[in-house]
Design an enzyme around this catalytic site. Structure first.
Site, mmCIF file in Angstrom:
data_model
loop_
_atom_site.group_PDB
_atom_site.id
_atom_site.type_symbol
_atom_site.label_atom_id
_atom_site.label_comp_id
_atom_site.label_asym_id
_atom_site.label_seq_id
_atom_site.Cartn_x
_atom_site.Cartn_y
_atom_site.Cartn_z
ATOM 1 N N ASN A 85 2.321 2.867 -8.964
ATOM 2 C CA ASN A 85 3.132 3.674 -9.857
ATOM 3 C C ASN A 85 4.613 3.518 -9.513
ATOM 4 O OD1 ASN A 85 3.723 5.578 -11.872
ATOM 5 N ND2 ASN A 85 1.876 6.747 -11.384
ATOM 6 N N HIS A 115 10.820 -1.496 15.062
ATOM 7 C CA HIS A 115 11.940 -1.729 15.979
ATOM 8 C C HIS A 115 11.479 -1.499 17.409
ATOM 9 C CE1 HIS A 115 14.786 -1.954 12.641
ATOM 10 N NE2 HIS A 115 14.043 -1.006 12.097
ATOM 11 N N GLY A 142 0.801 10.056 -4.166
ATOM 12 C CA GLY A 142 2.245 9.926 -4.247
ATOM 13 C C GLY A 142 2.958 10.308 -2.966
#
Length: 182
Positions: A85, A115, A142
């Protein structure tokens, strides 16, 4: 044989992201994103063609709604029938594999970039990545965040807003920050 920074990046080793070859690749991906994201109203076939230009491999029936953001693109493999989406981000400094029929909600971030934990190494501006594998028929809600090195098994569900810091077993539902099996 000495590896190039691009070869180190793809292999998950420490690399210099400021290497001219990698900077050129990021710029090429940015130009592709400009084209892809400007075509938000385009027909599915046109978008699929653009996806196949910008990503490593794209199966049939894939839908990725713009805007869509990537680092390089060539490290991303998307299986048949996948749906992403609006507003997804994939930082693909190494392999990202998304299995067939997986559905990914808006604003999801899939991040292979990492990192060094050692501050002296981090101060050298070196980075590394760890691949992410998402199985088939997965549903990611989401605004979920998948961190480097994660594997998500087939048929799993990741709840909206979850921060996935560990592997998700096949068929499991995980929610929360950090995401835990429910």
């Amino acid at each position: 044989m000495t590896l190039t920074n691009k070869q180190k990046m793809i292999a998950g080793e420490l690399y210099d992201a400021g290497d001219p070859e990698l900077v050129a690749d990021v710029m090429a991906a940015a130009k592709w994103m400009d084209r892809y994201n400007a075509r938000i109203g385009a027909e599915r076939d046109e978008l699929l063609g653009l996806l196949r230009e910008g990503l490593g491999a794209v199966g049939d029936g894939v839908i990725i709604r713009p805007p869509f953001h990537i680092d390089y693109g060539y490290n991303i493999t998307v299986g048949e029938g996948v749906f992403l989406n609006y507003g997804c981000v994939i930082l693909d400094v190494c392999a990202v594999t998304i299995g067939a029929k997986t559905q990914i909600g808006p604003g999801v971030q899939i991040l292979t970039a990492d990192h060094p934990r050692d501050p002296a190494v981090r101060a050298q501006m070196l980075e590394f990545g760890r691949p992410i594998v998402i199985g088939a028929n997965v549903w990611i809600g989401g605004a979920a965040l998948l961190l480097p090195g994660i594997t998500v098994g087939d048929d799993a569900i990741i709840g909206a807003g979850s921060v996935v810091t560990r592997d998700v077993p096949a068929g499991a539902t995980v929610v929360g920050n950090p995401a835990r099996v429910r």
